[in-house]
Design a protein around this motif. Structure first.
Motif, mmCIF file in Angstrom:
data_model
loop_
_atom_site.group_PDB
_atom_site.id
_atom_site.type_symbol
_atom_site.label_atom_id
_atom_site.label_comp_id
_atom_site.label_asym_id
_atom_site.label_seq_id
_atom_site.Cartn_x
_atom_site.Cartn_y
_atom_site.Cartn_z
ATOM 1 N N TYR A 767 -2.915 10.813 8.939
ATOM 2 C CA TYR A 767 -3.098 11.924 8.042
ATOM 3 C C TYR A 767 -2.297 11.537 6.711
ATOM 4 N N ALA A 768 -1.330 10.810 6.548
ATOM 5 C CA ALA A 768 -0.572 10.535 5.403
ATOM 6 C C ALA A 768 -1.528 9.402 4.660
ATOM 7 N N PHE A 769 -2.026 8.502 5.477
ATOM 8 C CA PHE A 769 -2.778 7.493 5.051
ATOM 9 C C PHE A 769 -4.064 8.041 4.418
ATOM 10 N N LYS A 770 -4.615 9.232 4.854
ATOM 11 C CA LYS A 770 -5.791 9.663 4.491
ATOM 12 C C LYS A 770 -6.003 10.015 3.039
ATOM 13 N N HIS A 771 -4.990 10.561 2.549
ATOM 14 C CA HIS A 771 -4.886 10.936 1.106
ATOM 15 C C HIS A 771 -4.665 9.584 0.148
ATOM 16 N N LEU A 772 -4.060 8.797 0.600
ATOM 17 C CA LEU A 772 -4.061 7.387 -0.471
ATOM 18 C C LEU A 772 -5.283 6.644 -0.204
ATOM 19 N N TYR A 773 -5.934 6.836 0.927
ATOM 20 C CA TYR A 773 -7.260 6.084 1.144
ATOM 21 C C TYR A 773 -8.329 6.520 0.384
ATOM 22 N N SER A 774 -8.263 7.965 0.014
ATOM 23 C CA SER A 774 -9.133 8.748 -0.578
ATOM 24 C C SER A 774 -9.047 8.606 -2.158
ATOM 25 N N ASP A 775 -7.906 8.312 -2.417
ATOM 26 C CA ASP A 775 -7.431 8.149 -3.970
ATOM 27 C C ASP A 775 -8.124 7.125 -4.443
ATOM 28 N N THR A 776 -8.689 7.024 -5.532
ATOM 29 C CA THR A 776 -9.232 5.911 -6.111
ATOM 30 C C THR A 776 -8.320 5.031 -6.954
ATOM 31 N N GLN A 777 -7.157 5.763 -7.190
ATOM 32 C CA GLN A 777 -6.256 4.915 -8.052
ATOM 33 C C GLN A 777 -5.521 3.820 -7.174
ATOM 34 N N THR A 778 -5.669 4.105 -5.948
ATOM 35 C CA THR A 778 -4.690 2.994 -5.025
ATOM 36 C C THR A 778 -5.722 1.813 -4.771
ATOM 37 N N ASP A 779 -6.801 2.015 -4.810
ATOM 38 C CA ASP A 779 -7.636 0.892 -4.632
ATOM 39 C C ASP A 779 -7.636 0.385 -3.313
ATOM 40 N N LEU A 780 -7.753 1.164 -2.192
ATOM 41 C CA LEU A 780 -7.324 0.591 -0.992
ATOM 42 C C LEU A 780 -8.662 0.464 -0.295
ATOM 43 N N ARG A 781 -9.819 0.796 -0.971
ATOM 44 C CA ARG A 781 -11.218 0.550 -0.327
ATOM 45 C C ARG A 781 -11.536 -0.662 -0.460
ATOM 46 N N SER A 782 -11.054 -1.377 -1.405
ATOM 47 C CA SER A 782 -11.714 -2.633 -1.956
ATOM 48 C C SER A 782 -11.154 -3.815 -0.792
ATOM 49 N N ILE A 783 -9.738 -3.229 -0.251
ATOM 50 C CA ILE A 783 -9.380 -4.381 0.673
ATOM 51 C C ILE A 783 -9.221 -3.852 1.954
#
Length: 1427
Positions: A767-783
């Motif tokens: 649940y805490a990670f979901k907000h960061l993963y959805s945030d485009t500024q973190t760029d987590l989706r690229s890695i």
């Protein structure tokens, strides 16, 4: 006909005198024929005699035959010695014959003189006869009477015969037409002058006429009696030939002087045949009584030729006589027809039968097959049918269905139950021998059947009582069969200790205890009782029991007795079960038949009593009559409901709100809904409430196939994560959990709450990670990609092309998150993070931050993937012990960002993974706290700093190159150098005065975090097991090393590590804070399973980066040229080499991921073209390993002397005639080279070519992969040999290195430096293969040189042999080593013979060594037989 006794043919003596004689063969033949004839006669006569007469005849025949053969035996024994007697007898006979001749001659002469010659006169000569004979040659005056009596007349011709027979047929035809024939002799046939009369199954006669006169009587020619006995006579004739002859004479006499001769002939033969038929039936009756029926059949009367009367069912008659003295007997009589003697034998019965029954049996006997047994069986069948009809009519009013008489033998089938199957029908039969009624059930034997059978044969008033009892028994059997499919046990009794004072005693006696499946203490009691007039009634109760002792005391769990006896039970609650509620609830409909009204029922019952009711054939039952549907449904419902009852109780005790048992409309079963789960310890209340709001429903069902399990269905709302699984893309998500039912409801509830806790723990980090993963500024989706999230486990994809997988789930038994790694596709053999799974798991459980774990995985994936390229092969022969195998590289994880690389348990590298694609590498042999001390168990690596500097690129160093050089110049060199000492054995007490690790840097450069890393226990680093085993490689206590913070991705969150300072990134670009306080030794033991490391706690903080003082110019930018690896990312070597410092390698060297991969990736090298590609690091460490062994080898060999040198990385020594210099290649630092110079006094004895070959062999065959120390030892032993031996060995090396120079060789050669495994019987494999003492041992491998193969033909595998040579230095003689050989090698035998022949024929020259000439002769002339 064979000769009878006393009629043997006797051959007279040819001399006319003596006794009669006969040949022995003829005598034996006569005796055998006589014996056989008597046996045939006995076989025809004995069947008609009594048993005692047969026995007497057989004994007499055996005694008579025995005496005859005894005489024959005596005669045969005497005949063996009768040759002399025969000769004497012949002589006596001859003399007696001669005497008789003399006497007879004298008597004849005397008689002639006294009687004949007295009256002798000459007759008149017959002149006519003499003239006829002399002139005509014949005698025509013979009297005609002689011709008539002696010469037979001429036979008649065939045509005359045919005419006569045809005429005779006409005469017979006329006679038959003109006379009256009997009506039974109308079947006749006339042919060949005869007429045949046939009376079927009685007789056949043949008649003829001698003349055509009407008064001539009939002539009887032949009689055949056609009466047969197929049961006792075996198809043989029943009348003897003598009897037939007597009948023939009697019948012939009746044909003379009779007006109706044929009628008298028929009466005589017919009466004889009927008498014979009665005799046959009588003999059959006697045989039946004697062999089978016994007292059940009795012959009441037998009158020869008149009648035969037998009685049957005698047991039944005896029982009837006991009740009624004048009871009628059952008799069967076969007699002659009193009204008409010409008819067949008649059959009569007592008591009399109905006409229809008599027709079934037959009024006359069937003469075509005389069988009294068949007649009896037919009579018994008719009697049985009559009695069974009467019985069926009497018991029809006691049953519901219709009685039927069928089968063979006849049986009355009584349907006791309704509906009734064929296996439950009562089968009443009558014993064919005794006449008694027998009751039975197919495959069932009940005691009530015996009582019913007694009532059927006795008092039939109690039949109804026994039928009711039987109906109840069959109903209980139905109940037992019904529960067989439920995997339970049905008992008629339970070992209850309180049955007498319990309400269970009031239940009907016919009851069955059925244990509820999987519930041993709960039983369903089904009891049945009679429901007049013809049905039963069921009652159901639930009984709860507890284990008990025989005294009625309950057994408590955990008592004093560990194994209490539980053979008894104590009855508890007895609850009546409402059958209607079980069978008429929702989804519980049982097939019911349509009810009939009272009028229809009355008419059906009336017709049933009258025997007029016939059940329609089209009516079929919807359920099997074998099964009681209500019972099955009740037991199955109890089986399903009881676990839910226990489960609901356990849920309430654990504060889980749930509903009552409901019927599931979807699954057609029971279901229980959970309304709310409790909070979970360790998870915030907000996270638990959020997960509870996401839970739409939770249903508990019970699944029985393939195993009994609880199935819990969680229905959640969509998780909100963008996963790659299609089943998780809808608005809702279902999660199924299965639990075994073996442990009871308590274990199931515990497991359910554990799964709920696991979901809550996992949901808290997701649940805490979901907000960061959805945030485009973190760029987590690229890695990162989320492959799956099902609330119990989350699966992430990361790495290059997202080929690596990590599975995260919470384990309640371990109370922590558990990680497992995998891969997707075939891009890599395994996940690179498998070795550090324990460290990553500890980081996640400590930080409880999924984003932090993702960042570490991303930063460490590339270097960990590079580490997998290192060779982990186990090599034999690299250590001091030849039997010990050592692993090449061992990766030992210390933390999630720190690993140690051990090379052959001697060298160690510390590798720290940093963010921004940087890896820090240092020598792990140096102490973390004092660089002047080496870690016990490892050796510092000389020139490591220079070697690593060759891979440093500008993207890592940036603008710090110049400042680093300046800093190194400011640091004075260490007062203790390493030029003239063994760099591989640093004393533990050695102290350094200029260690840069204890200095403060004034330029503001942050020191490398690797200087703060703790050192693990040496025992953990010496392990050679798989690096992926977390139990083998104990993590380092340096868990306080800073790790990359999620803030590098734009994530604003506090670092999970409590020891990380909030300071930002330093000048070097590292994301780790530079101002770190060194924790105390007590704090260093926070890592799990980590040993405590003693050591001083640094008192000062390090504020700057510690540059390498030894090579300040290695980090300066240079023009990159092509090096040996052909990699543009590798920097060219420096132009100026500074003096090496002892502590230089303790300072970390920063490498990019690309440079680190180049360092570890296997690549070929120009200096070693014949060897497999190795990584630059392995070649560098292998050279260091070999060079370190050189120092030891020189010190161990007395013939070698170490020479002093000031050159770094150079070893010099000299032998008897040569001086050697071994140095590391300064260009690549990856190869060793040897330079050889002859000593001045031996300079003329060595040629430059020999020196060059010797150097080349060392470079390509000794100091090369796999870098075996024993190969170097063998090479050092070779230097002990004198110059002549050494020159010959160099020539062998030349043939090995340049095999194509000499075209005349048939074999190629290779000098073996270590013992191969095929010669393990001589020495352990891997030990040095060269020995030089008073004798010298060499091992050579010869390989056959194959000629070029023809096009289209496969190339044959060349033959290779290994030969151990023994050279005697004193005798200059070379042979094979034969010590330790166990099996004879034929190839070595031929090699040994070849060497012996060569040494015998060789011309010995002074000073010439025999090694190379003998080896060359082998290579040139050796031919093996199998080649």
């Amino acid at each position: 006909m064979p000769p009878t006794e006393g009629a043997m043919v006797v051959a007279q003596n040819p001399m006319g005198m003596g006794v009669g004689t006969i040949s022995l063969a003829t005598l034996i033949d006569f005796i055998v024929q006589r014996t056989y004839h008597e046996m045939v006669v006995l076989s025809e006569i004995l069947p008609r005699k009594t048993d005692m007469e047969r026995k007497i005849e057989i004994v007499q025949y055996a005694s008579r035959t025995r005496q005859l053969f005894i005489r024959l035996l005596a005669l045969v024994k005497w005949a063996n010695s009768a040759s002399k007697v025969d000769k004497c007898a012949k002589i006596c006979n001859f003399l007696e014959q001669q005497s008789m001749y003399f006497i007879e001659t004298a008597d004849t002469l005397a008689k002639m003189s006294r009687e004949t010659l007295v009256n002798a006169r000459l007759p008149n000569f017959s002149l006519p006869c003499a003239i006829d004979v002399l002139t005509l040659g014949t005698y025509p005056r013979l009297p005609t009477c002689i011709r008539e009596k002696i010469v037979p007349p001429d036979p008649i011709t065939s045509s005359e015969k045919k005419q006569v027979l045809q005429r005779l047929n006409q005469v017979i035809q006329y006679r038959l037409v003109s006379s009256e024939l009997p009506k039974h002799m109308r079947k006749l046939k006339i042919e060949n002058g005869r007429v045949k009369f046939l009376v079927e199954h009685e007789f056949q006669v043949t008649l003829t006429l001698m003349e055509d006169s009407p008064v001539i009587p009939w002539r009887l020619l032949h009689i055949d009696i056609l009466v047969e006995n197929h049961e006792t006579g075996d198809g043989k004739a029943l009348v003897h030939s003598l009897q037939v002859g007597y009948i023939h004479r009697v019948a012939q006499s009746r044909l003379l002087d009779n007006d109706k001769p044929l009628h008298d002939l028929y009466r005589v033969l017919h009466s004889f045949c009927q008498s014979l038929q009665l005799e046959v039936l009588n003999s059959q009756a006697q045989k039946l009584i004697r062999e089978r029926l016994g007292d059940s059949l009795y012959i009441d009367e037998y009158s020869v030729g008149k009648c035969l009367t037998v009685s049957y069912w005698r047991d039944f008659m005896k029982k009837e006589k006991e009740k009624v003295p004048d009871a009628i007997r059952y008799r069967l009589s076969v007699h002659v027809n009193e009204e008409d003697d010409d008819k067949q034998l008649c059959v009569s019965h007592t008591p009399a039968m109905l006409p229809d029954e008599c027709r079934r049996v037959g009024t006359n006997i069937h003469s075509e097959h005389l069988s009294l047994e068949r007649l009896l069986m037919t009579t018994v069948e008719v009697r049985t049918r009559t009695k069974l009809k009467d019985l069926a009519y009497s018991i029809q009013r006691f049953i519901e269905g219709k009685c039927e008489i069928r089968d063979l033998p006849l049986a009355l089938h009584v349907p006791v139950l309704h509906p009734c199957t064929s296996t439950e029908q009562l089968r009443i039969t009558i014993d064919a021998q005794r006449g008694m009624m027998m009751a039975s059930l197919p495959s069932i034997d009940l005691p009530v059947l015996k009582e019913l059978e007694d009532s059927l044969n006795g008092d039939r008033k109690v039949i109804q009582k026994h039928l009711v009892k039987l109906r109840l028994h069959l109903t209980m059997l139905r109940c037992e069969r019904s529960v067989e499919c439920l995997h339970t046990v049905a008992r008629q009794q339970l070992p209850l200790v309180n049955k007498e004072d319990h309400p269970i005693k009031d239940l009907p006696p016919q009851r069955l205890y059925i244990t509820v499946p999987k519930q041993t203490n709960h039983h369903v009691i089904v009891s049945v009782e009679d429901s007049p007039p013809r049905s039963v009634q069921f009652h159901y109760h639930m009984l709860e029991t507890t284990p008990s002792t025989a005294e009625g005391e309950g057994i408590q769990e955990g008592g004093d007795d560990p194994n209490p006896v539980t053979a008894f039970m104590k009855a508890g609650k007895l609850v009546p079960l409402n059958t209607f509620a079980f069978t008429n609830g929702p989804y519980t409909t049982i097939y019911d038949e349509p009810e009939e009204d009272e009028v229809e029922s009355f008419h059906r019952k009336r017709k049933l009593l009258l025997g007029e009711y016939v059940e329609p054939m089209g009516k079929k039952l919807k359920t099997s009559p074998y099964i009681v549907p209500e019972l099955v449904h009740v037991v199955a419902a109890c089986e399903e409901k009881l676990p839910f009852v226990f489960l609901g109780h356990e849920l309430k005790e654990n504060k889980v709100l749930c509903t009552n048992i409901q019927v599931d409309k979807q699954a057609m079963g029971f279901v229980m809904d959970i309304i709310m789960f409790p909070d979970v310890a360790g998870v915030s209340k907000e996270d638990c409430d959020t997960l509870r709001r996401s839970l739409l429903s939770c249903k508990i069902r019970m699944v029985t196939k393939p195993f009994r399990t609880w199935q819990v269905e969680f229905l959640f709302t969509a998780s909100g994560l963008d996963t790659r699984t299609d089943t998780e893309s809808g608005p809702t998500q279902r999660v199924f959990c299965s639990y075994q039912m073996d442990g009871g409801a308590g274990k199931m509830v515990t497991d359910l709450l554990n799964d709920w806790a696991a979901m809550c723990h996992l949901f808290s980090i997701v649940y805490a990670f979901k907000h960061l993963y959805s945030d485009t500024q973190t760029d987590l989706r690229s890695i990162l990609q989320i492959k799956s999230y099902n609330y119990k486990k989350i699966t992430l994809q990361y790495g290059m092309a997202f080929s690596s997988l990590i599975h995260i789930l919470w384990r309640c038994d371990q109370k922590q998150f558990v990680l497992s790694f995998g891969r997707q596709g075939y891009t890599s053999p395994m996940n690179p993070h498998v070795p550090m799974a324990t460290q990553l798991q500890h980081d996640l459980n400590t930080s409880r931050s999924l984003s932090y774990l993702v960042q570490i995985l991303h930063d460490t994936w590339a270097p960990m993937n590079s580490l997998h390229k290192l060779s982990s092969a186990v090599i034999l022969g690299v250590g001091t012990s030849p039997k010990q195998s050592i692993q090449c590289f061992t990766v030992i994880p210390q933390s999630s960002t720190h690993v140690r690389i051990s090379y052959r348990n001697q060298y160690c590298l510390d590798v720290h993974f940093r963010s921004t694609n940087v890896v820090a590498v240092r020598d792990g042999a140096y102490s973390l706290f004092d660089t002047s001390k080496a870690t016990e168990g490892f050796t510092p690596i000389p020139m490591l700093k220079a070697f690593l500097g060759m891979f440093v690129d500008e993207s890592v160093t940036g603008g710090n190159l110049r400042r680093r050089s300046t800093t190194e110049d400011d640091n004075p060199p260490s007062p203790i150098g390493m030029d003239n000492m063994d760099v591989f054995s640093i004393p533990a007490s050695h102290q350094a005065t200029g260690s840069p690790g204890a200095r403060q840097r004034a330029d503001g450069i942050a020191p490398s975090p690797s200087t703060y890393i703790g050192t693990p226990s040496p025992g953990a680093l010496l392990a050679t097991g798989s690096p992926g085993n977390p139990h083998l490689h104990v993590p380092s206590p340096g868990s306080f090393v800073p790790a990359p913070s999620p803030s590098s991705l734009g994530i604003h969150m506090q670092s999970p590590a409590s020891f990380i300072s909030p300071q930002g990134v330093g000048d070097t670009g590292s994301p780790y804070p530079g101002n770190l306080a060194m924790p105390s030794p007590g704090q260093r033991s926070n890592w799990p399973n980590s040993p405590s490391v003693p050591g001083p706690s640094p008192a000062s903080r390090h504020g700057g980066m510690a540059p390498s003082p030894g090579y300040p110019t290695l980090h300066s930018p240079q023009n990159a040229g092509k090096d040996d690896h052909g990699k543009a990312s590798v920097m060219s070597p420096p132009s100026r080499i500074l003096p090496q410092r002892q502590w230089a390698a303790s300072t970390p060297t920063l490498l990019s991921h690309e440079a680190f991969d180049t360092l570890l990736k296997p690549t070929p090298i120009q200096q070693l073209p014949l060897h497999m590609p190795l990584s630059p690091l392995e070649r560098f460490l292998g050279c260091k390993f070999i060079r370190r062994h050189i120092v030891r080898a020189i010190s161990q060999e007395k013939h070698l002397t170490t020479l002093p040198t000031n050159e770094l990385g150079v070893s010099m020594f000299k032998g008897e005639t040569l001086q050697f210099r071994i140095s590391l290649n300064t260009t690549s630092l990856q190869t060793l080279h040897m330079k050889i110079q002859p000593l001045p006094e031996y300079k003329d004895q060595w040629t430059p070519e020999e020196i060059q070959l010797f150097e080349k062999y060392f470079d390509l065959k000794v100091a090369c992969p796999p870098y075996k120390s024993n190969s170097l030892t063998a090479f050092g032993r070779l230097l002990k040999a004198n110059i002549n031996i050494l020159k010959d060995v160099i020539q062998i090396m030349r043939l090995e290195l340049m095999p194509s120079q000499d075209r005349s060789l048939k074999w190629s050669i290779q000098l073996l430096l270590t013992v191969p495994p095929t010669y393990a019987h001589m020495a352990p494999a891997g030990t040095p293969a060269i020995v030089v003492v008073t004798k010298m041992i060499l091992m050579l491998q010869l390989t056959q040189i194959q000629p070029p193969s023809q096009p289209g033909q496969p190339q044959r595998e060349p033959i290779s042999i290994t030969i151990p040579l023994l050279y005697s230095i004193q005798d200059n003689n070379i042979t094979l080593v034969e010590k330790g050989t166990t099996n004879t090698n034929h190839n070595l035998v031929h090699v040994s013979q070849h060497l012996k022949r060569y040494m015998d024929s060789r011309f010995h020259q002074s000073g010439e060594c025999a090694i190379f000439p003998a080896v060359r002769d082998l290579l040139t002339n050796l031919v093996l037989p199998q080649l």
